[in-house]
Design a protein around this motif. Structure first.
Motif, PDB file in Angstrom:
ATOM      1  N   ARG A 110      24.755  16.124  -9.170  1.00  0.00           N
ATOM      2  CA  ARG A 110      25.197  14.983  -8.368  1.00  0.00           C
ATOM      3  C   ARG A 110      26.699  14.758  -8.472  1.00  0.00           C
ATOM      4  O   ARG A 110      27.291  14.106  -7.635  1.00  0.00           O
ATOM      5  CB  ARG A 110      24.459  13.731  -8.810  1.00  0.00           C
ATOM      6  N   GLN A 111      27.305  15.313  -9.515  1.00  0.00           N
ATOM      7  CA  GLN A 111      28.748  15.161  -9.714  1.00  0.00           C
ATOM      8  C   GLN A 111      29.539  15.807  -8.584  1.00  0.00           C
ATOM      9  O   GLN A 111      30.605  15.350  -8.226  1.00  0.00           O
ATOM     10  CB  GLN A 111      29.143  15.838 -11.036  1.00  0.00           C
ATOM     11  N   LYS A 112      29.061  16.910  -8.071  1.00  0.00           N
ATOM     12  CA  LYS A 112      29.654  17.641  -6.940  1.00  0.00           C
ATOM     13  C   LYS A 112      31.059  18.172  -7.199  1.00  0.00           C
ATOM     14  O   LYS A 112      31.760  18.503  -6.274  1.00  0.00           O
ATOM     15  CB  LYS A 112      29.682  16.770  -5.680  1.00  0.00           C
ATOM     16  N   GLY A 113      31.495  18.262  -8.429  1.00  0.00           N
ATOM     17  CA  GLY A 113      32.838  18.763  -8.700  1.00  0.00           C
ATOM     18  C   GLY A 113      33.894  17.695  -8.468  1.00  0.00           C
ATOM     19  O   GLY A 113      33.589  16.524  -8.299  1.00  0.00           O
ATOM     20  N   HIS A 114      35.151  18.113  -8.456  1.00  0.00           N
ATOM     21  CA  HIS A 114      36.241  17.170  -8.252  1.00  0.00           C
ATOM     22  C   HIS A 114      37.480  17.925  -7.766  1.00  0.00           C
ATOM     23  O   HIS A 114      37.500  19.144  -7.734  1.00  0.00           O
ATOM     24  CB  HIS A 114      36.544  16.406  -9.545  1.00  0.00           C
ATOM     25  N   THR A 115      38.525  17.185  -7.387  1.00  0.00           N
ATOM     26  CA  THR A 115      39.769  17.822  -6.953  1.00  0.00           C
ATOM     27  C   THR A 115      40.795  17.719  -8.071  1.00  0.00           C
ATOM     28  O   THR A 115      40.811  16.764  -8.843  1.00  0.00           O
ATOM     29  CB  THR A 115      40.328  17.144  -5.683  1.00  0.00           C
ATOM     30  N   GLU A 116      41.645  18.721  -8.170  1.00  0.00           N
ATOM     31  CA  GLU A 116      42.719  18.740  -9.158  1.00  0.00           C
ATOM     32  C   GLU A 116      44.023  19.096  -8.469  1.00  0.00           C
ATOM     33  O   GLU A 116      44.036  19.695  -7.394  1.00  0.00           O
ATOM     34  CB  GLU A 116      42.420  19.752 -10.264  1.00  0.00           C
ATOM     35  N   LEU A 117      45.110  18.741  -9.115  1.00  0.00           N
ATOM     36  CA  LEU A 117      46.440  19.023  -8.599  1.00  0.00           C
ATOM     37  C   LEU A 117      47.096  20.056  -9.507  1.00  0.00           C
ATOM     38  O   LEU A 117      47.146  19.888 -10.722  1.00  0.00           O
ATOM     39  CB  LEU A 117      47.263  17.730  -8.598  1.00  0.00           C
ATOM     40  N   TYR A 118      47.542  21.170  -8.926  1.00  0.00           N
ATOM     41  CA  TYR A 118      48.195  22.216  -9.702  1.00  0.00           C
ATOM     42  C   TYR A 118      49.448  22.649  -8.974  1.00  0.00           C
ATOM     43  O   TYR A 118      49.387  23.140  -7.845  1.00  0.00           O
ATOM     44  CB  TYR A 118      47.237  23.402  -9.896  1.00  0.00           C
ATOM     45  N   ARG A 119      50.601  22.440  -9.595  1.00  0.00           N
ATOM     46  CA  ARG A 119      51.900  22.784  -9.013  1.00  0.00           C
ATOM     47  C   ARG A 119      52.049  22.233  -7.594  1.00  0.00           C
ATOM     48  O   ARG A 119      52.494  22.919  -6.681  1.00  0.00           O
ATOM     49  CB  ARG A 119      52.113  24.293  -9.020  1.00  0.00           C
ATOM     50  N   GLY A 120      51.627  21.001  -7.450  1.00  0.00           N
ATOM     51  CA  GLY A 120      51.793  20.321  -6.167  1.00  0.00           C
ATOM     52  C   GLY A 120      50.724  20.615  -5.142  1.00  0.00           C
ATOM     53  O   GLY A 120      50.699  20.000  -4.079  1.00  0.00           O
ATOM     54  N   ALA A 121      49.838  21.546  -5.423  1.00  0.00           N
ATOM     55  CA  ALA A 121      48.774  21.887  -4.475  1.00  0.00           C
ATOM     56  C   ALA A 121      47.450  21.311  -4.973  1.00  0.00           C
ATOM     57  O   ALA A 121      47.118  21.424  -6.150  1.00  0.00           O
ATOM     58  CB  ALA A 121      48.662  23.392  -4.315  1.00  0.00           C
ATOM     59  N   GLU A 122      46.728  20.721  -4.075  1.00  0.00           N
ATOM     60  CA  GLU A 122      45.433  20.164  -4.426  1.00  0.00           C
ATOM     61  C   GLU A 122      44.347  21.199  -4.152  1.00  0.00           C
ATOM     62  O   GLU A 122      44.368  21.874  -3.128  1.00  0.00           O
ATOM     63  CB  GLU A 122      45.182  18.908  -3.579  1.00  0.00           C
ATOM     64  N   TYR A 123      43.419  21.345  -5.083  1.00  0.00           N
ATOM     65  CA  TYR A 123      42.315  22.270  -4.865  1.00  0.00           C
ATOM     66  C   TYR A 123      41.028  21.670  -5.426  1.00  0.00           C
ATOM     67  O   TYR A 123      41.059  20.798  -6.282  1.00  0.00           O
ATOM     68  CB  TYR A 123      42.602  23.644  -5.465  1.00  0.00           C
ATOM     69  N   VAL A 124      39.918  22.155  -4.913  1.00  0.00           N
ATOM     70  CA  VAL A 124      38.610  21.620  -5.290  1.00  0.00           C
ATOM     71  C   VAL A 124      38.000  22.486  -6.387  1.00  0.00           C
ATOM     72  O   VAL A 124      37.976  23.711  -6.287  1.00  0.00           O
ATOM     73  CB  VAL A 124      37.664  21.587  -4.066  1.00  0.00           C
ATOM     74  N   VAL A 125      37.519  21.840  -7.441  1.00  0.00           N
ATOM     75  CA  VAL A 125      36.787  22.511  -8.513  1.00  0.00           C
ATOM     76  C   VAL A 125      35.314  22.194  -8.283  1.00  0.00           C
ATOM     77  O   VAL A 125      34.871  21.073  -8.509  1.00  0.00           O
ATOM     78  CB  VAL A 125      37.247  22.015  -9.902  1.00  0.00           C
ATOM     79  N   ASP A 126      34.559  23.182  -7.757  1.00  0.00           N
ATOM     80  CA  ASP A 126      33.150  22.959  -7.449  1.00  0.00           C
ATOM     81  C   ASP A 126      32.265  23.002  -8.685  1.00  0.00           C
ATOM     82  O   ASP A 126      31.365  22.197  -8.841  1.00  0.00           O
ATOM     83  CB  ASP A 126      32.644  24.013  -6.454  1.00  0.00           C
ATOM     84  N   PHE A 127      32.497  23.964  -9.549  1.00  0.00           N
ATOM     85  CA  PHE A 127      31.672  24.129 -10.733  1.00  0.00           C
ATOM     86  C   PHE A 127      32.404  23.574 -11.939  1.00  0.00           C
ATOM     87  O   PHE A 127      33.513  23.991 -12.246  1.00  0.00           O
ATOM     88  CB  PHE A 127      31.329  25.603 -10.954  1.00  0.00           C
ATOM     89  N   LEU A 128      31.747  22.660 -12.641  1.00  0.00           N
ATOM     90  CA  LEU A 128      32.339  22.015 -13.805  1.00  0.00           C
ATOM     91  C   LEU A 128      31.867  22.691 -15.090  1.00  0.00           C
ATOM     92  O   LEU A 128      30.730  23.161 -15.166  1.00  0.00           O
ATOM     93  CB  LEU A 128      31.955  20.542 -13.824  1.00  0.00           C
ATOM     94  N   PRO A 129      32.727  22.745 -16.108  1.00  0.00           N
ATOM     95  CA  PRO A 129      32.311  23.346 -17.376  1.00  0.00           C
ATOM     96  C   PRO A 129      31.250  22.490 -18.056  1.00  0.00           C
ATOM     97  O   PRO A 129      31.358  21.266 -18.113  1.00  0.00           O
ATOM     98  CB  PRO A 129      33.602  23.401 -18.194  1.00  0.00           C
ATOM     99  N   LYS A 130      30.219  23.150 -18.551  1.00  0.00           N
ATOM    100  CA  LYS A 130      29.127  22.499 -19.273  1.00  0.00           C
ATOM    101  C   LYS A 130      28.757  23.353 -20.477  1.00  0.00           C
ATOM    102  O   LYS A 130      29.197  24.493 -20.603  1.00  0.00           O
ATOM    103  CB  LYS A 130      27.883  22.341 -18.380  1.00  0.00           C
ATOM    104  N   ILE A 131      27.944  22.799 -21.344  1.00  0.00           N
ATOM    105  CA  ILE A 131      27.409  23.519 -22.490  1.00  0.00           C
ATOM    106  C   ILE A 131      25.893  23.564 -22.352  1.00  0.00           C
ATOM    107  O   ILE A 131      25.256  22.551 -22.065  1.00  0.00           O
ATOM    108  CB  ILE A 131      27.783  22.819 -23.823  1.00  0.00           C
ATOM    109  N   LYS A 132      25.321  24.748 -22.561  1.00  0.00           N
ATOM    110  CA  LYS A 132      23.875  24.911 -22.518  1.00  0.00           C
ATOM    111  C   LYS A 132      23.383  25.144 -23.945  1.00  0.00           C
ATOM    112  O   LYS A 132      23.807  26.091 -24.607  1.00  0.00           O
ATOM    113  CB  LYS A 132      23.502  26.100 -21.630  1.00  0.00           C
TER     114      LYS A 132
END
Length: 112
Positions: free
Chosen positions: A38-60
């Motif tokens: 349900r989190q659906k990832g998030h957007t991040e800013l890197y060197r002025g460019a915005e990009y979408v992070v679809d898969f988030l790091p988790k621990i299994k």
């Protein structure tokens, strides 16, 4: 016997491990994974460019456990991993038919 798989936030790993150790769980397997729900990832800013992070790091976490410890293990994982926010994770429980310790040949609950 049961096989418990839990998907949690990475920064909660130590708390979950300590909670499980305190209740007598003798071993677990940890894998770094990526995913989304349900989190659906998030957007991040890197060197002025915005990009979408679809898969988030988790621990299994994967744990072989005796039936009598199951409810306590689920409660320990839930309390230690919970933040009350979206993305806390999930716990899956499966029946575990057989366990064999390779070194000694022990099988069943003794092998856990």
């Amino acid at each position: 016997m049961k096989f418990v798989t839990a998907i949690i936030k990475p920064f909660k790993l130590d708390e979950v491990r300590e909670a499980l150790s305190a209740m007598g769980v003798s071993g677990l397997t940890v894998t770094e994974v990526k995913g989304f729900g349900r989190q659906k990832g998030h957007t991040e800013l890197y060197r002025g460019a915005e990009y979408v992070v679809d898969f988030l790091p988790k621990i299994k976490l994967e744990i072989g456990i005796q039936d009598d410890l199951l409810d306590r293990a689920i409660e320990a994982i839930s309390k230690a991993a919970g933040t009350g926010k979206i993305g806390d994770g999930k716990i899956f429980v499966f029946d575990l038919e057989q366990v064999v310790r390779i070194r000694t040949g022990e099988s069943g609950p003794e092998a856990l």
